[in-house]
Design an enzyme around this catalytic site. Structure first.
Site, PDB file in Angstrom:
ATOM      1  N   GLU A 222       0.882  -1.272  -0.115  1.00 41.79           N
ATOM      2  CA  GLU A 222       0.006  -0.026   0.188  1.00 41.79           C
ATOM      3  C   GLU A 222       0.840   1.242  -0.159  1.00 41.79           C
ATOM      4  O   GLU A 222       0.682   2.054   1.107  1.00 41.79           O
ATOM      5  CB  GLU A 222      -0.758   0.013   1.235  1.00 41.79           C
ATOM      6  CG  GLU A 222      -1.970  -1.042   1.323  1.00 41.79           C
ATOM      7  CD  GLU A 222      -3.243  -0.888   2.137  1.00 41.79           C
ATOM      8  OE1 GLU A 222      -2.859  -0.086   3.193  1.00 41.79           O
ATOM      9  OE2 GLU A 222      -4.034  -1.759   2.366  1.00 41.79           O
ATOM     10  N   GLU A 403      -5.426  -8.791   1.093  1.00 41.95           N
ATOM     11  CA  GLU A 403      -6.060  -8.288   2.337  1.00 41.95           C
ATOM     12  C   GLU A 403      -7.684  -7.965   2.115  1.00 41.95           C
ATOM     13  O   GLU A 403      -7.873  -7.376   1.273  1.00 41.95           O
ATOM     14  CB  GLU A 403      -5.218  -6.854   3.002  1.00 41.95           C
ATOM     15  CG  GLU A 403      -3.907  -7.257   3.596  1.00 41.95           C
ATOM     16  CD  GLU A 403      -3.520  -5.747   4.174  1.00 41.95           C
ATOM     17  OE1 GLU A 403      -4.073  -5.013   4.686  1.00 41.95           O
ATOM     18  OE2 GLU A 403      -2.127  -5.704   3.982  1.00 41.95           O
TER      19      GLU A 403
HETATM   20  C1  FCB Z   1      -4.277  -1.992   5.768  1.00 35.21           C
HETATM   21  C2  FCB Z   1      -3.031  -2.362   6.117  1.00 35.21           C
HETATM   22  C3  FCB Z   1      -2.688  -3.611   7.336  1.00 35.21           C
HETATM   23  C4  FCB Z   1      -3.737  -3.303   8.177  1.00 35.21           C
HETATM   24  C5  FCB Z   1      -5.241  -3.128   7.484  1.00 35.21           C
HETATM   25  C6  FCB Z   1      -6.318  -2.983   8.397  1.00 35.21           C
HETATM   26  O1  FCB Z   1      -4.204  -0.919   5.244  1.00 35.21           O
HETATM   27  O2  FCB Z   1      -1.989  -2.880   5.090  1.00 35.21           O
HETATM   28  O3  FCB Z   1      -1.593  -3.598   7.699  1.00 35.21           O
HETATM   29  O4  FCB Z   1      -3.536  -2.307   8.948  1.00 35.21           O
HETATM   30  O5  FCB Z   1      -5.240  -2.262   6.790  1.00 35.21           O
END
Ligand code: FCB
Length: 496
Positions: A222, A403
């Site tokens: 990110e 994620e």
């Molecule tokens: C993302 C991050 C991860 C975690 C989630 C909830 O942006 O990559 O580390 O904090 O959010």
């Protein structure tokens, strides 16, 4: 002997691990022994496929070979902040600065995964995960971000990767999940072009050591969050509120991605490499032409600024023009940089949490129920949309979801269980959304739930719980939540 379903065994394991841990902790006061009890007990679970899924299912089967996993990151779980030669990162500095993190929490101990990784891997196996995405801490491997490899730091990741292979779990490693060595920050951090070259050296060192034992490498986690939270709103380390700097940083991060791909390539054999981008589908908040125009602009800042340079070898013109009004970013883009940034990648890791609705005035509004994270609207359909859009606009690159998840107000019940029904509903609907994208021809290969276990959620500290596994921080006991049991069933049936 009566036949117990896998779910019952896991449940039993959770409860007996809980009571074993409580007993051990009470009698000896040894938290470490308690955690070992958890790992050992849960690992003994049966793994037989084909058991009925007790939660309501949608009857959606995933393609054969679809990979189910979970994700974490180094600073959020490891602890051992000053051990085996690790030097501080910007997150150590930030979390130790009063007022920056809720309740003054830090990652000094976190989930103590550095010491408990073997039991954690056992727990992953007992759930049936076939992939585990973790990150490697830059300041563990290269002390202060410059110079020779710190062998002790690197060896931890060798043990982790070996441990995963021994348990039949495929490792997926992220090289940068926000823990810039503080010494490099002191020299200008990502504002300084040099940091991108230091990152490439680190990427070369790590991949030289671990190479093709990790089938998928991810460069940056990110980059947009570093830009927006680290340099625009200051909520994350290093905590600046400086739009001019922020987009210089954006370019240097993208350069670091490209340089890392180049540096890693000779060492990774047949393994794959790509970036991990958090993509936000942007929708107009109303039907007006202005809202449509502002949505396109927003999409530039949220998505195209990071996708276009990698897949098209150029930054989006409208976004660059908008940035020129407040940041000298363009002056930092040197000849040849975009060629480096667009070096072919083998995979795109997509992280999806929330949609964004844009008003005619360029503001944002929320249209769906929120989770405990104030910024997260629950909109599974956004996942389908963004996956289909990536395919349409950027081609048929293999995709992995690295994620997706939500925080819920989890509590450890007197019965030793954690009932996170909200997480089950959320994941079920997002899995269905991923299924819909696959049905539309998207090359989605795997899904990693965020997160494997509760952890240090950046500026929220330990207050938000995002894990499939509940972590009782005072004792470091691990308790599989109801969602972990449910996910185990999904994995074994390959069906939601
Ligand atoms: C993302 C991050 C991860 C975690 C989630 C909830 O942006 O990559 O580390 O904090 O959010």
């Amino acid at each position: 002997m009566p036949v117990l379903t896998r779910r019952r065994l896991l449940e039993k394991a959770a409860v007996s691990a809980y009571s074993a841990a409580v007993t051990t902790a009470r009698t000896t006061g040894a938290a470490a022994a308690a955690a070992t009890a958890v790992g050992a007990t849960v690992a003994a679970c049966d793994d037989s496929p084909g058991q009925p899924i007790p939660e309501p299912t949608l009857g959606l089967s995933f393609p054969t070979g679809f990979v189910w996993g979970a994700a974490t990151s180094a600073y959020q779980i490891e602890g051992a902040a000053a051990e085996d030669g690790r030097t501080p990162s910007v997150w150590d500095t930030f979390s130790h600065t009063p007022g920056k993190v809720r309740n003054g929490d830090t990652g000094d101990v976190a989930a103590d995964h550095y010491h408990r990784f073997a039991a954690d891997l056992d727990l992953m196996k007992s759930i049936g995960l076939s992939s585990y995405r973790f990150s490697i801490a830059w300041p563990r491997v290269i002390r202060d971000g410059k110079g020779p490899v710190n062998q002790q730091g690197l060896d931890f990741y060798k043990r982790l990767v070996d441990g995963l292979h021994q348990r039949g779990i495929t490792p997926m490693a992220t090289l940068y999940h926000w823990d810039t060595p503080q010494a490099l920050q002191d020299a200008g951090g990502w504002e300084n072009r040099d940091t991108a070259y230091r990152f490439a050296e680190y990427a070369a060192a790590v991949t030289e050591a671990l190479g093709d034992s990790v089938p998928t490498w991810l460069t940056l986690n990110e980059p947009k969050t570093v830009v927006q939270n680290g340099y625009l709103n200051g909520g994350h380390a290093p905590g600046f509120r400086d739009p001019a700097k922020a987009y210089v940083v954006a370019h240097h991060l993208m350069l670091a991605h490209g340089l890392a791909v180049e540096a890693a390539r000779p060492h990774i054999g047949g393994s794959r490499i790509g970036p991990a981008l958090n993509l936000h589908p942007c929708y107009p908040a109303d039907e007006s032409a202005d809202a449509a125009e502002q949505t396109h602009l927003m999409d530039g800042f949220e998505n195209r600024l990071y996708l276009d340079p990698v897949f098209r070898g150029e930054y989006p013109r409208d976004t660059l023009e908008a940035i020129a009004a407040f940041s000298p970013m363009a002056q930092y883009i040197k000849d040849g940089d975009l060629k480096i940034i667009s070096a072919p990648v083998d995979v795109l890791a997509v992280q999806y949490y929330t949609p964004i609705y844009v008003t005619a005035g360029g503001g944002t509004v929320q249209k769906h129920p929120l989770t405990e994270a104030f910024w997260q609207q629950i909109y599974p359909r956004g996942l389908t949309d963004i996956l289909v859009r990536v395919k349409k606009d950027y081609g048929d690159v293999p995709l992995t979801i690295t994620e997706n998840g939500l925080p819920t107000p989890d509590q450890l019940g007197a019965d030793g269980k954690v009932d996170d029904a909200g997480r089950i509903a959320f994941l079920r609907d997002h899995f269905a959304a991923a299924h819909a994208a696959i049905a539309q021809g998207v090359r989605l290969e795997s899904y990693h739930v965020w997160s494997f276990m509760d952890n240090f959620e950046w500026q929220e500290g330990y207050e938000q719980r995002w894990g499939l596994i509940y972590v009782d921080y005072p004792t470091q006991r691990r308790i599989p939540k109801r969602s972990a049991l449910w996910y185990s069933d999904v994995i074994h049936a390959n069906k939601v």
